[in-house]
Design a protein around this motif. Sequence first.
Motif, PDB file in Angstrom:
ATOM      1  N   ALA A   1       0.794  -1.309   0.057  1.00  0.00           N
ATOM      2  CA  ALA A   1       0.009   0.036   0.131  1.00  0.00           C
ATOM      3  C   ALA A   1       0.766   1.330  -0.042  1.00  0.00           C
ATOM      4  CB  ALA A   1      -0.855  -0.120   1.187  1.00  0.00           C
ATOM      5  N   TYR A   2       1.885   1.312   0.517  1.00  0.00           N
ATOM      6  CA  TYR A   2       2.843   2.108   0.726  1.00  0.00           C
ATOM      7  C   TYR A   2       3.349   2.603  -0.512  1.00  0.00           C
ATOM      8  CZ  TYR A   2       7.021   4.964   1.809  1.00  0.00           C
ATOM      9  OH  TYR A   2       8.032   6.084   2.139  1.00  0.00           O
ATOM     10  N   GLN A   3       4.110   1.412  -1.556  1.00  0.00           N
ATOM     11  CA  GLN A   3       4.544   1.631  -2.603  1.00  0.00           C
ATOM     12  C   GLN A   3       3.319   2.058  -3.729  1.00  0.00           C
ATOM     13  OE1 GLN A   3       5.708  -2.395  -2.926  1.00  0.00           O
ATOM     14  NE2 GLN A   3       7.737  -1.961  -2.447  1.00  0.00           N
ATOM     15  N   ALA A   4       2.165   1.763  -3.585  1.00  0.00           N
ATOM     16  CA  ALA A   4       0.931   2.093  -4.414  1.00  0.00           C
ATOM     17  C   ALA A   4       0.970   3.693  -4.438  1.00  0.00           C
ATOM     18  CB  ALA A   4      -0.440   1.330  -4.090  1.00  0.00           C
ATOM     19  N   ASN A   5       0.782   3.956  -2.958  1.00  0.00           N
ATOM     20  CA  ASN A   5       0.716   5.506  -2.835  1.00  0.00           C
ATOM     21  C   ASN A   5       1.936   6.219  -3.333  1.00  0.00           C
ATOM     22  OD1 ASN A   5      -1.776   6.405  -1.226  1.00  0.00           O
ATOM     23  ND2 ASN A   5      -1.411   4.337  -0.389  1.00  0.00           N
ATOM     24  N   ILE A   6       2.984   5.912  -3.247  1.00  0.00           N
ATOM     25  CA  ILE A   6       4.262   6.469  -3.778  1.00  0.00           C
ATOM     26  C   ILE A   6       4.282   6.690  -5.200  1.00  0.00           C
ATOM     27  CG2 ILE A   6       6.760   6.056  -4.193  1.00  0.00           C
ATOM     28  CD1 ILE A   6       6.336   7.502  -1.527  1.00  0.00           C
ATOM     29  N   SER A   7       3.600   5.462  -5.723  1.00  0.00           N
ATOM     30  CA  SER A   7       3.430   5.449  -7.389  1.00  0.00           C
ATOM     31  C   SER A   7       2.356   6.462  -7.814  1.00  0.00           C
ATOM     32  CB  SER A   7       3.029   4.030  -7.751  1.00  0.00           C
ATOM     33  OG  SER A   7       2.973   3.923  -9.151  1.00  0.00           O
ATOM     34  N   VAL A   8       1.284   6.720  -7.037  1.00  0.00           N
ATOM     35  CA  VAL A   8       0.184   7.648  -7.424  1.00  0.00           C
ATOM     36  C   VAL A   8       1.118   9.137  -7.249  1.00  0.00           C
ATOM     37  CG1 VAL A   8      -1.860   8.791  -6.444  1.00  0.00           C
ATOM     38  CG2 VAL A   8      -1.642   6.163  -6.732  1.00  0.00           C
ATOM     39  N   VAL A   9       1.728   9.200  -6.160  1.00  0.00           N
ATOM     40  CA  VAL A   9       2.576  10.385  -6.277  1.00  0.00           C
ATOM     41  C   VAL A   9       3.493  10.807  -7.310  1.00  0.00           C
ATOM     42  CG1 VAL A   9       3.992  12.018  -4.914  1.00  0.00           C
ATOM     43  CG2 VAL A   9       2.254  10.724  -3.648  1.00  0.00           C
ATOM     44  N   ASP A  10       3.961   9.788  -7.821  1.00  0.00           N
ATOM     45  CA  ASP A  10       5.026   9.969  -8.814  1.00  0.00           C
ATOM     46  C   ASP A  10       4.124  10.180 -10.267  1.00  0.00           C
ATOM     47  OD1 ASP A  10       7.319   9.438  -7.419  1.00  0.00           O
ATOM     48  OD2 ASP A  10       7.498   7.314  -7.919  1.00  0.00           O
ATOM     49  N   ARG A  11       3.167   9.445 -10.468  1.00  0.00           N
ATOM     50  CA  ARG A  11       2.331   9.768 -11.693  1.00  0.00           C
ATOM     51  C   ARG A  11       1.868  11.061 -11.687  1.00  0.00           C
ATOM     52  NH1 ARG A  11       4.871   6.367 -11.356  1.00  0.00           N
ATOM     53  NH2 ARG A  11       5.238   4.437 -12.162  1.00  0.00           N
ATOM     54  N   ALA A  12       1.068  11.386 -10.698  1.00  0.00           N
ATOM     55  CA  ALA A  12       0.483  12.726 -10.621  1.00  0.00           C
ATOM     56  C   ALA A  12       1.735  13.928 -10.666  1.00  0.00           C
ATOM     57  CB  ALA A  12      -0.060  13.211  -9.238  1.00  0.00           C
ATOM     58  N   TYR A  13       2.945  13.576 -10.357  1.00  0.00           N
ATOM     59  CA  TYR A  13       4.011  14.535 -10.324  1.00  0.00           C
ATOM     60  C   TYR A  13       4.313  14.694 -12.016  1.00  0.00           C
ATOM     61  CZ  TYR A  13       8.491  16.672 -10.291  1.00  0.00           C
ATOM     62  OH  TYR A  13       9.580  17.631 -10.432  1.00  0.00           O
ATOM     63  N   ASP A  14       4.404  13.265 -12.659  1.00  0.00           N
ATOM     64  CA  ASP A  14       4.736  13.360 -14.035  1.00  0.00           C
ATOM     65  C   ASP A  14       3.662  14.176 -14.777  1.00  0.00           C
ATOM     66  OD1 ASP A  14       6.850  12.025 -13.378  1.00  0.00           O
ATOM     67  OD2 ASP A  14       6.206   9.917 -13.826  1.00  0.00           O
ATOM     68  N   ALA A  15       2.253  13.960 -14.586  1.00  0.00           N
ATOM     69  CA  ALA A  15       1.273  14.518 -15.130  1.00  0.00           C
ATOM     70  C   ALA A  15       1.331  15.980 -15.027  1.00  0.00           C
ATOM     71  CB  ALA A  15      -0.031  14.022 -14.628  1.00  0.00           C
ATOM     72  N   TYR A  16       1.714  16.577 -13.984  1.00  0.00           N
ATOM     73  CA  TYR A  16       1.743  18.125 -13.596  1.00  0.00           C
ATOM     74  C   TYR A  16       3.011  18.560 -14.271  1.00  0.00           C
ATOM     75  CZ  TYR A  16       2.840  22.480 -11.155  1.00  0.00           C
ATOM     76  OH  TYR A  16       3.048  23.569 -10.856  1.00  0.00           O
ATOM     77  N   GLN A  17       4.065  17.799 -14.398  1.00  0.00           N
ATOM     78  CA  GLN A  17       5.350  18.126 -15.235  1.00  0.00           C
ATOM     79  C   GLN A  17       4.795  18.372 -16.628  1.00  0.00           C
ATOM     80  OE1 GLN A  17       8.132  19.621 -14.285  1.00  0.00           O
ATOM     81  NE2 GLN A  17       7.521  19.259 -12.120  1.00  0.00           N
ATOM     82  N   ALA A  18       4.256  17.421 -17.178  1.00  0.00           N
ATOM     83  CA  ALA A  18       3.722  17.176 -18.478  1.00  0.00           C
ATOM     84  C   ALA A  18       2.950  18.552 -18.900  1.00  0.00           C
ATOM     85  CB  ALA A  18       3.156  16.184 -18.813  1.00  0.00           C
ATOM     86  N   ALA A  19       1.811  18.884 -17.841  1.00  0.00           N
ATOM     87  CA  ALA A  19       0.919  20.077 -18.263  1.00  0.00           C
ATOM     88  C   ALA A  19       1.893  21.271 -18.203  1.00  0.00           C
ATOM     89  CB  ALA A  19       0.088  19.969 -17.161  1.00  0.00           C
ATOM     90  N   LEU A  20       2.993  21.342 -17.501  1.00  0.00           N
ATOM     91  CA  LEU A  20       3.854  22.612 -17.255  1.00  0.00           C
ATOM     92  C   LEU A  20       4.573  22.632 -18.611  1.00  0.00           C
ATOM     93  CD1 LEU A  20       5.289  22.742 -13.754  1.00  0.00           C
ATOM     94  CD2 LEU A  20       3.872  24.305 -14.810  1.00  0.00           C
ATOM     95  N   GLN A  21       5.109  21.585 -19.218  1.00  0.00           N
ATOM     96  CA  GLN A  21       5.481  21.544 -20.713  1.00  0.00           C
ATOM     97  C   GLN A  21       4.715  22.131 -21.706  1.00  0.00           C
ATOM     98  OE1 GLN A  21       8.900  22.019 -19.974  1.00  0.00           O
ATOM     99  NE2 GLN A  21       9.288  20.415 -21.530  1.00  0.00           N
TER     100      GLN A  21
END
Length: 136
Positions: free
Chosen positions: A111-131
């Motif tokens: 569950a810890y790893q799954a939540n970290i994965s969500v944070v990583d994916r959301a961060y990637d989406a945010y970075q893509a939106a900025l680009q």
Amino acid sequence: MAGPFGAIGIAGTGVTVYRKWLDAVSDNIANINNAAPTSGEAFRARYVLAQAVDYGSGNGGVQVGGIELGKAEGRLVYEPNHPLADEKGYVRYPDIDLGAQMGQLMMAQRAYQANISVVDRAYDAYQAALQLGRNG
């Protein structure tokens, strides 16, 4: 909390709760063989109680609602040669099941790893939106 910031915030609350769960399970496993005299308390296992924040709103996440402790009585084991043994030869040990703790450890870790994965994916989406904003 909508969008990537909301996902980061909610998953971040999960990371915190599961980290505390992992800490409690590791503490339980580390103390599973701690002996105590029968006149005292056995090590008391720790259990993390998770609690939803603003359940149903989609805005809350989760938080630690408290910690529950195992039984202070533990279990009595006959070990007459143990330095802490009473006059009848008994020593008090925590009432902790290693198999159950290992199961809890695996669930908390995943569950810890799954939540970290969500944070990583959301961060990637945010970075893509900025680009997109910079290139558009």
